[in-house]
Design an enzyme around this catalytic site. Structure first.
Site, PDB file in Angstrom:
ATOM      1  N   ASP A  96       1.001  -1.155   0.027  1.00 33.65           N
ATOM      2  CA  ASP A  96       0.028   0.149  -0.131  1.00 33.65           C
ATOM      3  C   ASP A  96       1.124   1.219  -0.115  1.00 33.65           C
ATOM      4  O   ASP A  96       0.566   2.322  -0.370  1.00 33.65           O
ATOM      5  CB  ASP A  96      -0.901   0.268   1.294  1.00 33.65           C
ATOM      6  CG  ASP A  96      -1.818  -1.088   1.244  1.00 33.65           C
ATOM      7  OD1 ASP A  96      -2.034  -1.756   0.367  1.00 33.65           O
ATOM      8  OD2 ASP A  96      -2.403  -1.312   2.478  1.00 33.65           O
ATOM      9  N   GLU A 222       6.695  -4.938  -7.912  1.00 32.69           N
ATOM     10  CA  GLU A 222       5.534  -4.296  -6.948  1.00 32.69           C
ATOM     11  C   GLU A 222       4.273  -4.777  -7.219  1.00 32.69           C
ATOM     12  O   GLU A 222       3.430  -4.329  -6.984  1.00 32.69           O
ATOM     13  CB  GLU A 222       5.673  -2.986  -6.561  1.00 32.69           C
ATOM     14  CG  GLU A 222       7.061  -2.306  -5.982  1.00 32.69           C
ATOM     15  CD  GLU A 222       7.260  -3.151  -4.816  1.00 32.69           C
ATOM     16  OE1 GLU A 222       8.408  -3.484  -4.393  1.00 32.69           O
ATOM     17  OE2 GLU A 222       6.340  -3.050  -3.743  1.00 32.69           O
TER      18      GLU A 222
HETATM   19  C1  LIG Z   1      14.608  -5.796 -12.043  1.00 28.49           C
HETATM   20  C2  LIG Z   1      13.476  -6.346 -11.048  1.00 28.49           C
HETATM   21  C3  LIG Z   1      13.716  -5.980  -9.662  1.00 28.49           C
HETATM   22  C4  LIG Z   1      12.838  -6.620  -8.999  1.00 28.49           C
HETATM   23  N1  LIG Z   1      13.176  -6.202  -7.311  1.00 28.49           N
HETATM   24  C5  LIG Z   1      12.409  -6.639  -6.512  1.00 28.49           C
HETATM   25  C6  LIG Z   1      12.853  -6.565  -5.096  1.00 28.49           C
HETATM   26  O1  LIG Z   1      13.626  -5.664  -4.790  1.00 28.49           O
HETATM   27  N2  LIG Z   1      12.120  -7.233  -4.181  1.00 28.49           N
HETATM   28  C7  LIG Z   1      11.372  -8.266  -4.539  1.00 28.49           C
HETATM   29  O2  LIG Z   1      10.807  -8.851  -3.507  1.00 28.49           O
HETATM   30  N3  LIG Z   1      10.950  -8.713  -5.763  1.00 28.49           N
HETATM   31  C8  LIG Z   1      11.399  -7.744  -6.699  1.00 28.49           C
HETATM   32  N4  LIG Z   1      11.182  -8.079  -8.289  1.00 28.49           N
HETATM   33  C9  LIG Z   1      10.228  -9.166  -8.481  1.00 28.49           C
HETATM   34  C10 LIG Z   1       9.063  -8.639  -9.001  1.00 28.49           C
HETATM   35  O3  LIG Z   1       8.337  -7.882  -8.005  1.00 28.49           O
HETATM   36  C11 LIG Z   1       8.237  -9.681  -9.718  1.00 28.49           C
HETATM   37  O4  LIG Z   1       8.765 -10.271 -10.581  1.00 28.49           O
HETATM   38  C12 LIG Z   1       6.955  -9.195 -10.019  1.00 28.49           C
HETATM   39  O5  LIG Z   1       5.923  -9.077  -9.186  1.00 28.49           O
HETATM   40  C13 LIG Z   1       6.232 -10.374 -10.783  1.00 28.49           C
HETATM   41  O6  LIG Z   1       6.311 -11.453 -10.304  1.00 28.49           O
HETATM   42  P1  LIG Z   1       6.673 -13.016 -11.020  1.00 28.49           P
HETATM   43  O7  LIG Z   1       7.920 -12.549 -11.515  1.00 28.49           O
HETATM   44  O8  LIG Z   1       6.519 -14.148  -9.758  1.00 28.49           O
HETATM   45  O9  LIG Z   1       5.560 -12.923 -12.159  1.00 28.49           O
HETATM   46  P2  LIG Z   1       4.637 -14.275 -12.377  1.00 28.49           P
HETATM   47  O10 LIG Z   1       3.588 -14.496 -11.342  1.00 28.49           O
HETATM   48  O11 LIG Z   1       5.727 -15.600 -12.847  1.00 28.49           O
HETATM   49  O12 LIG Z   1       3.903 -13.874 -13.666  1.00 28.49           O
HETATM   50  C14 LIG Z   1       4.266 -14.169 -15.145  1.00 28.49           C
HETATM   51  C15 LIG Z   1       3.097 -13.403 -15.823  1.00 28.49           C
HETATM   52  O13 LIG Z   1       1.946 -13.900 -15.693  1.00 28.49           O
HETATM   53  C16 LIG Z   1       1.169 -13.005 -15.105  1.00 28.49           C
HETATM   54  N5  LIG Z   1       0.234 -13.600 -14.139  1.00 28.49           N
HETATM   55  C17 LIG Z   1       0.336 -14.103 -13.100  1.00 28.49           C
HETATM   56  N6  LIG Z   1      -0.694 -14.675 -12.025  1.00 28.49           N
HETATM   57  C18 LIG Z   1      -1.901 -14.109 -13.062  1.00 28.49           C
HETATM   58  C19 LIG Z   1      -3.130 -14.094 -12.861  1.00 28.49           C
HETATM   59  N7  LIG Z   1      -3.656 -14.690 -11.595  1.00 28.49           N
HETATM   60  N8  LIG Z   1      -3.710 -13.458 -13.818  1.00 28.49           N
HETATM   61  C20 LIG Z   1      -3.579 -13.183 -14.774  1.00 28.49           C
HETATM   62  N9  LIG Z   1      -2.040 -12.823 -15.088  1.00 28.49           N
HETATM   63  C21 LIG Z   1      -1.234 -13.421 -14.214  1.00 28.49           C
HETATM   64  C22 LIG Z   1       1.673 -11.653 -14.519  1.00 28.49           C
HETATM   65  O14 LIG Z   1       1.063 -10.609 -14.710  1.00 28.49           O
HETATM   66  C23 LIG Z   1       2.883 -11.776 -15.702  1.00 28.49           C
HETATM   67  O15 LIG Z   1       2.639 -11.122 -16.864  1.00 28.49           O
HETATM   68  C24 LIG Z   1      11.977  -7.691  -9.099  1.00 28.49           C
HETATM   69  C25 LIG Z   1      11.789  -7.710 -10.371  1.00 28.49           C
HETATM   70  C26 LIG Z   1      12.669  -7.426 -11.469  1.00 28.49           C
HETATM   71  C27 LIG Z   1      12.655  -7.718 -12.721  1.00 28.49           C
END
Ligand SMILES: Cc1cc2nc3c(=O)[nH]c(=O)nc-3n(C[C@H](O)[C@H](O)[C@H](O)COP(=O)(O)OP(=O)(O)OC[C@H]3O[C@@H](n4cnc5c(N)ncnc54)[C@H](O)[C@@H]3O)c2cc1C
Length: 245
Positions: A96, A222
Site C-alpha cells: 500500500d 511491486e
Molecule cells: C528488475 C527487477 C527488480 C525486482 N526487485 C524486487 C525486489 O527488490 N524485491 C522483491 O521482492 N521482488 C523484486 N522483483 C520481483 C518482482 O516484484 C516480480 O518479478 C513481479 O512482481 C512479478 O512476479 P513474478 O515474477 O512472480 O511473475 P509471475 O507471477 O510468474 O507472472 C508471469 C506473468 O503472468 C501473469 N500472471 C500471473 N498470475 C496471473 C493471474 N492470476 N492472472 C493473470 N495474469 C497473471 C503476470 O502478470 C505476468 O505477466 C523484481 C523484479 C525485477 C524484474
C-alpha cells in the site's frame, strides 16, 4: 536460521541490509511468513549473481542464497507470534506504501519523455494547441494531447494513493489503481515518444529509448499490471482471493 533463496533484490549488491520474508513453519507456508532484516555481511547470505536487464541498468538486481543464515531474534520485524490470518495479509499491506511510489516513478519517467518530445515537436514547428480539437491538429500534436490526458489521469491517481498513505487512510484499492494506470501509460507514452521521434528516438543520442526500456519494469515489479487489475476487481466486486483468481 534462514534457508532458501531471495531472488530479484533491488540494490542488493550495494545494500547494507536486506529484508527477507520467510515462513516460520513450512507446513503453514505463506500464512506463517515473517520478515527479517539480514545484514549484507552475514556469512549465511551469499550473493549468487546480478541480473542482466532490459532497463534500469543503473540499479543492481541481486540473487541471494541463504544457507543456515543465522539471524538474531531482534532482527525479526513485528510480533514473533504466528497469526495465520494476518501473515500473508501483513506482507501484502507493505504494498500500500510502495505501489504509489512505483506509480510515481512511472509518472516521472513519462513526464520526462513528454517534455523531451514536446521540445522536439516545437523544434519541428509542430504546434500543440490546447484550445483546438485534436482532430484538427497535426497528427503528432493530437498524439501528444492524448498522451498528456492519460498522463494526467495517472498523475492524479498517484497523488490520491500517496496522499492516503501519508494520511494513514486504507488505500489498497487506490494504490493498485495508481500502479495499474501509471504502469501501463508509462510504457505506452515512453514508447510512443520513441515512435514520434523516429530514428532519433530509437538511438542512444537521446534518453527516450532509455526511458522506454526503464518504464516496463514499473509495470512489473511491486505487482504486475494483471495482478493490480485482479486486486482492483476483487475490491470492487467484494470477492476474496479464492473467489476471484
Ligand atoms: C528488475 C527487477 C527488480 C525486482 N526487485 C524486487 C525486489 O527488490 N524485491 C522483491 O521482492 N521482488 C523484486 N522483483 C520481483 C518482482 O516484484 C516480480 O518479478 C513481479 O512482481 C512479478 O512476479 P513474478 O515474477 O512472480 O511473475 P509471475 O507471477 O510468474 O507472472 C508471469 C506473468 O503472468 C501473469 N500472471 C500471473 N498470475 C496471473 C493471474 N492470476 N492472472 C493473470 N495474469 C497473471 C503476470 O502478470 C505476468 O505477466 C523484481 C523484479 C525485477 C524484474
Amino acid at each position: 536460521m534462514l534457508n532458501g533463496e531471495k531472488i530479484y533484490v533491488t540494490s542488493g549488491e550495494r545494500a547494507e541490509l536486506v529484508v527477507v520474508w520467510a515462513t516460520l513453519d513450512r507446513s503453514k507456508g505463506r500464512a506463517a511468513i515473517k520478515s527479517f532484516v539480514v545484514e549484507r555481511e552475514n556469512p549465511g547470505l551469499k550473493l549468487e549473481r546480478l541480473e542482466h536487464k532490459l532497463g534500469i541498468r543503473a540499479s543492481d538486481t541481486a540473487a541471494f542464497r541463504l544457507e543456515d543464515c543465522r539471524v538474531p531474534r531482534e532482527d525479526m520485524l513485528g510480533s514473533p507470534d504466528v497469526d495465520v490470518k494476518q501473515g500473508f495479509a501483513g506482507a501484502m499491506q507493505t504494498f500500500d506504501n510502495t505501489r504509489p511510489l512505483v506509480a510515481g516513478m512511472a509518472v516521472g519517467c513519462a513526464r520526462a519523455a513528454l517534455d523531451e518530445i514536446r521540445t522536439l515537436l516545437t523544434d519541428a514547428d509542430v504546434e500543440i494547441d490546447y484550445d483546438r480539437p485534436a482532430y484538427s491538429q497535426h497528427a503528432a500534436a493530437a498524439a501528444f494531447l492524448q498522451m498528456e490526458a492519460d498522463w494526467e489521469a495517472a498523475y492524479l491517481l498517484t497523488m490520491e494513493a500517496t496522499w492516503m498513505a501519508d494520511n494513514n487512510q486504507p488505500n489498497s484499492l487506490q494504490a493498485s489503481m495508481a500502479k495499474a494506470k501509471a504502469g501501463r501509460v508509462g510504457v505506452e507514452i515512453t514508447l510512443k515518444c520513441v515512435e514520434l521521434a523516429g530514428s532519433f528516438g530509437y538511438s542512444e543520442g537521446s534518453l527516450l529509448e532509455k526511458w522506454a526500456r526503464d518504464s516496463k519494469i514499473l509495470d512489473i515489479f511491486e505487482g504486475t499490471q494483471q495482478i493490480q487489475q485482479l486486486i482492483i476487481a476483487r475490491r470492487l466486486l467484494n470477492k476474496s482471493s479464492s473467489e476471484l483468481k
